[in-house]
Design a protein around this motif. Structure first.
Motif, PDB file in Angstrom:
ATOM      1  N   SER A 204       0.853  -1.192   0.000  1.00 22.83           N
ATOM      2  CA  SER A 204       0.000   0.000   0.000  1.00 22.83           C
ATOM      3  C   SER A 204       0.887   1.239   0.000  1.00 22.83           C
ATOM      4  N   LEU A 205       0.695   2.122  -0.994  1.00 20.50           N
ATOM      5  CA  LEU A 205       1.507   3.330  -1.148  1.00 20.50           C
ATOM      6  C   LEU A 205       0.729   4.578  -0.727  1.00 20.50           C
ATOM      7  N   ASP A 206       1.458   5.662  -0.520  1.00 17.91           N
ATOM      8  CA  ASP A 206       0.824   6.915  -0.110  1.00 17.91           C
ATOM      9  C   ASP A 206       0.117   7.603  -1.278  1.00 17.91           C
ATOM     10  N   LYS A 207       0.400   7.166  -2.508  1.00 13.90           N
ATOM     11  CA  LYS A 207      -0.238   7.753  -3.688  1.00 13.90           C
ATOM     12  C   LYS A 207      -0.246   6.712  -4.808  1.00 13.90           C
ATOM     13  N   ASN A 208      -0.995   7.017  -5.854  1.00 13.44           N
ATOM     14  CA  ASN A 208      -1.106   6.081  -6.966  1.00 13.44           C
ATOM     15  C   ASN A 208       0.255   5.867  -7.640  1.00 13.44           C
ATOM     16  N   LEU A 209       0.527   4.639  -8.018  1.00 14.75           N
ATOM     17  CA  LEU A 209       1.771   4.313  -8.712  1.00 14.75           C
ATOM     18  C   LEU A 209       1.611   4.633 -10.197  1.00 14.75           C
ATOM     19  N   LYS A 210       2.497   5.469 -10.710  1.00 13.13           N
ATOM     20  CA  LYS A 210       2.453   5.820 -12.124  1.00 13.13           C
ATOM     21  C   LYS A 210       2.744   4.586 -12.979  1.00 13.13           C
ATOM     22  N   PHE A 211       2.087   4.545 -14.144  1.00 12.94           N
ATOM     23  CA  PHE A 211       2.268   3.382 -15.007  1.00 12.94           C
ATOM     24  C   PHE A 211       3.712   3.252 -15.483  1.00 12.94           C
ATOM     25  N   GLU A 212       4.353   4.403 -15.778  1.00 10.74           N
ATOM     26  CA  GLU A 212       5.743   4.344 -16.245  1.00 10.74           C
ATOM     27  C   GLU A 212       6.681   3.820 -15.147  1.00 10.74           C
ATOM     28  N   ASP A 213       6.360   4.127 -13.882  1.00  7.42           N
ATOM     29  CA  ASP A 213       7.165   3.597 -12.777  1.00  7.42           C
ATOM     30  C   ASP A 213       6.921   2.091 -12.605  1.00  7.42           C
ATOM     31  N   LEU A 214       5.675   1.681 -12.819  1.00  9.58           N
ATOM     32  CA  LEU A 214       5.363   0.251 -12.753  1.00  9.58           C
ATOM     33  C   LEU A 214       6.154  -0.519 -13.803  1.00  9.58           C
ATOM     34  N   GLU A 215       6.261   0.063 -15.005  1.00 12.73           N
ATOM     35  CA  GLU A 215       7.006  -0.587 -16.084  1.00 12.73           C
ATOM     36  C   GLU A 215       8.500  -0.663 -15.747  1.00 12.73           C
ATOM     37  N   LYS A 216       9.033   0.368 -15.143  1.00 14.43           N
ATOM     38  CA  LYS A 216      10.445   0.372 -14.764  1.00 14.43           C
ATOM     39  C   LYS A 216      10.724  -0.692 -13.694  1.00 14.43           C
ATOM     40  N   ARG A 257      10.378  -2.539   0.376  1.00 12.41           N
ATOM     41  CA  ARG A 257      10.219  -1.135   0.721  1.00 12.41           C
ATOM     42  C   ARG A 257      11.156  -0.247  -0.113  1.00 12.41           C
ATOM     43  N   SER A 258      12.394  -0.711  -0.302  1.00 17.32           N
ATOM     44  CA  SER A 258      13.385   0.082  -1.035  1.00 17.32           C
ATOM     45  C   SER A 258      13.008   0.271  -2.501  1.00 17.32           C
ATOM     46  N   ILE A 259      12.338  -0.726  -3.098  1.00 14.11           N
ATOM     47  CA  ILE A 259      11.947  -0.637  -4.513  1.00 14.11           C
ATOM     48  C   ILE A 259      11.065   0.585  -4.743  1.00 14.11           C
ATOM     49  N   PHE A 260      10.066   0.775  -3.892  1.00 14.65           N
ATOM     50  CA  PHE A 260       9.118   1.887  -4.100  1.00 14.65           C
ATOM     51  C   PHE A 260       9.695   3.214  -3.600  1.00 14.65           C
ATOM     52  N   GLU A 261      10.489   3.163  -2.559  1.00  7.82           N
ATOM     53  CA  GLU A 261      11.126   4.391  -2.083  1.00  7.82           C
ATOM     54  C   GLU A 261      12.119   4.922  -3.114  1.00  7.82           C
ATOM     55  N   HIS A 262      12.664   4.025  -3.930  1.00  2.00           N
ATOM     56  CA  HIS A 262      13.571   4.432  -5.003  1.00  2.00           C
ATOM     57  C   HIS A 262      12.873   5.364  -5.999  1.00  2.00           C
ATOM     58  N   PHE A 263      11.550   5.188  -6.155  1.00  2.00           N
ATOM     59  CA  PHE A 263      10.763   6.017  -7.068  1.00  2.00           C
ATOM     60  C   PHE A 263       9.957   7.087  -6.316  1.00  2.00           C
ATOM     61  N   LYS A 264      10.390   7.385  -5.093  1.00  2.00           N
ATOM     62  CA  LYS A 264       9.815   8.479  -4.296  1.00  2.00           C
ATOM     63  C   LYS A 264       8.381   8.217  -3.839  1.00  2.00           C
ATOM     64  N   TYR A 265       8.092   6.963  -3.506  1.00  4.20           N
ATOM     65  CA  TYR A 265       6.798   6.639  -2.912  1.00  4.20           C
ATOM     66  C   TYR A 265       7.019   6.242  -1.453  1.00  4.20           C
ATOM     67  N   ASP A 266       6.091   6.647  -0.588  1.00  7.92           N
ATOM     68  CA  ASP A 266       6.127   6.200   0.803  1.00  7.92           C
ATOM     69  C   ASP A 266       5.302   4.924   0.938  1.00  7.92           C
ATOM     70  N   VAL A 267       5.887   3.920   1.568  1.00  4.30           N
ATOM     71  CA  VAL A 267       5.203   2.637   1.747  1.00  4.30           C
ATOM     72  C   VAL A 267       4.447   2.668   3.070  1.00  4.30           C
ATOM     73  N   LEU A 268       3.132   2.532   3.009  1.00  2.00           N
ATOM     74  CA  LEU A 268       2.298   2.557   4.212  1.00  2.00           C
ATOM     75  C   LEU A 268       2.183   1.175   4.845  1.00  2.00           C
ATOM     76  N   ARG A 269       1.983   0.159   4.021  1.00  2.40           N
ATOM     77  CA  ARG A 269       1.814  -1.213   4.538  1.00  2.40           C
ATOM     78  C   ARG A 269       2.407  -2.215   3.554  1.00  2.40           C
ATOM     79  N   ILE A 270       2.911  -3.319   4.105  1.00  2.00           N
ATOM     80  CA  ILE A 270       3.363  -4.457   3.299  1.00  2.00           C
ATOM     81  C   ILE A 270       2.757  -5.718   3.899  1.00  2.00           C
ATOM     82  N   ASP A 271       2.073  -6.481   3.072  1.00  7.23           N
ATOM     83  CA  ASP A 271       1.444  -7.718   3.531  1.00  7.23           C
ATOM     84  C   ASP A 271       1.943  -8.871   2.654  1.00  7.23           C
ATOM     85  N   ARG A 272       2.614  -9.846   3.272  1.00 10.04           N
ATOM     86  CA  ARG A 272       3.095 -11.006   2.500  1.00 10.04           C
ATOM     87  C   ARG A 272       1.966 -12.031   2.416  1.00 10.04           C
ATOM     88  N   VAL A 273       1.462 -12.224   1.208  1.00 16.15           N
ATOM     89  CA  VAL A 273       0.304 -13.100   1.005  1.00 16.15           C
ATOM     90  C   VAL A 273       0.708 -14.507   0.556  1.00 16.15           C
TER      91      VAL A 273
END
Length: 303
Positions: A204-216, A257-273
């Motif tokens: 769960s991120l603090d904002k929507n993940l951009k499609f171009e960041d998802l592709e990267k 956590r580092s993957i998303f922080e690399h693209f300037k997103y704050d990680v709110l929650r991580i759930d291993r399913v």
């Protein structure tokens, strides 16, 4: 007219031939000369004889395996002292005694009732246990975060009397599947960077993940000089674009956590399913269960 000639003409009979009739019995064929019958060889007897011939002189007879005996390195690993590989080093160094006698023989078998002293400490072998927990928030695998957050071992306290440890680490904000065991070989196995089993996280991120960041992210990236291979990343169907599914081999939550922080997103929650094929099915948050025999076999067969 001669009566015989008249009868012959009327009946159309052919004159008698001088060739012998084919109806005569043929002479009997001579019997082939038969040699003496071959004697049947008892293959079982022959095998025994062969074994006796091939047996090397002064060869010690193979000792029959005693029921419930176990290899010394496995006995040590079962006690939780160290892995089998490390146990071999201790054995070769002469730091292991069986019934008070130093043993340096690789493959030595420990029998029921034997006492094993490992580097000055008496060992007691334990049965391997494997426990799966659906971890809630505000519990951590660390022991040095103060009294504010409790340790995850509290959640599995009544599961076994064996000394168990978590496979991998989880901080207070990470939830989901966490494996516990007293199998030091398995703990070490899933700690290796080369471990190839897949883990699936819902992030769960603090904002929507951009499609171009998802592709990267999907193409992989370099973090702190190390290449991170992502098996899959996608938006979660029916959820906001800030809810992301991530599949990768690393069991280190810090990498997620580092993957998303690399693209300037704050990680709110991580759930291993999902963890190495294990899922949260029928396992509510905060609950634990023992693994089935088949699940244990599957984990051991993973490379």
């Amino acid at each position: 007219m001669n009566n015989k000639e008249g009868n012959n003409k009327r009946s159309g009979a052919r004159p008698t031939s001088s060739r012998p009739s084919s109806n005569k019995p043929k002479p009997a064929m001579q019997k082939r000369a038969q040699g003496p019958k071959k004697a049947k060889i008892n293959t079982k007897v022959a095998e025994v004889v062969t074994d006796k011939v091939e047996k090397k002189p002064n060869q010690a007879p193979k000792r029959p395996k005693v029921k419930d005996e176990i290899r010394l390195n496995k006995y040590i690993a079962n006690s939780g002292a160290c892995s089998r590989r490390d146990a071999d080093i201790y054995i070769q160094s002469g730091n292991v005694k069986v019934n008070g006698i130093p043993v340096t023989e690789m493959g030595y078998m420990v029998k029921p009732g034997d006492t094993v002293n490992f580097d000055g400490v008496m060992l007691t072998p334990e049965k391997k246990v494997y426990i799966l927990l659906n971890k809630p928030k505000n519990f951590t695998t660390a022991l040095d975060e103060g009294q504010e957050f409790r340790n995850v071992l509290e959640l599995v306290k009544g599961s076994t009397t064996s000394k168990i440890a978590a496979v991998g680490r989880m901080d207070k904000n990470t939830t989901g599947l966490l494996l516990f065991t007293n199998d030091t070989d398995m703990i070490r196995k899933f700690s290796l960077p080369s471990q190839k089993s897949s883990k699936i996280y819902q992030v769960s991120l603090d904002k929507n993940l951009k499609f171009e960041d998802l592709e990267k992210i999907n193409k992989g990236l370099v973090l702190d000089g190390h290449r991170v291979f992502v098996e899959d990343v996608s938006y979660i169907e029916g959820e906001a674009k800030s809810e992301i599914g991530l599949k990768l081999r690393s069991s280190n939550v810090k990498v997620v956590r580092s993957i998303f922080e690399h693209f300037k997103y704050d990680v709110l929650r991580i759930d291993r399913v999902s963890f190495a094929g294990l899922t949260k099915k029928n396992l509510p948050r905060g609950n634990w269960r023992l693994l089935t025999e088949q699940e244990i076999i599957n984990l051991k067969n993973l490379k």
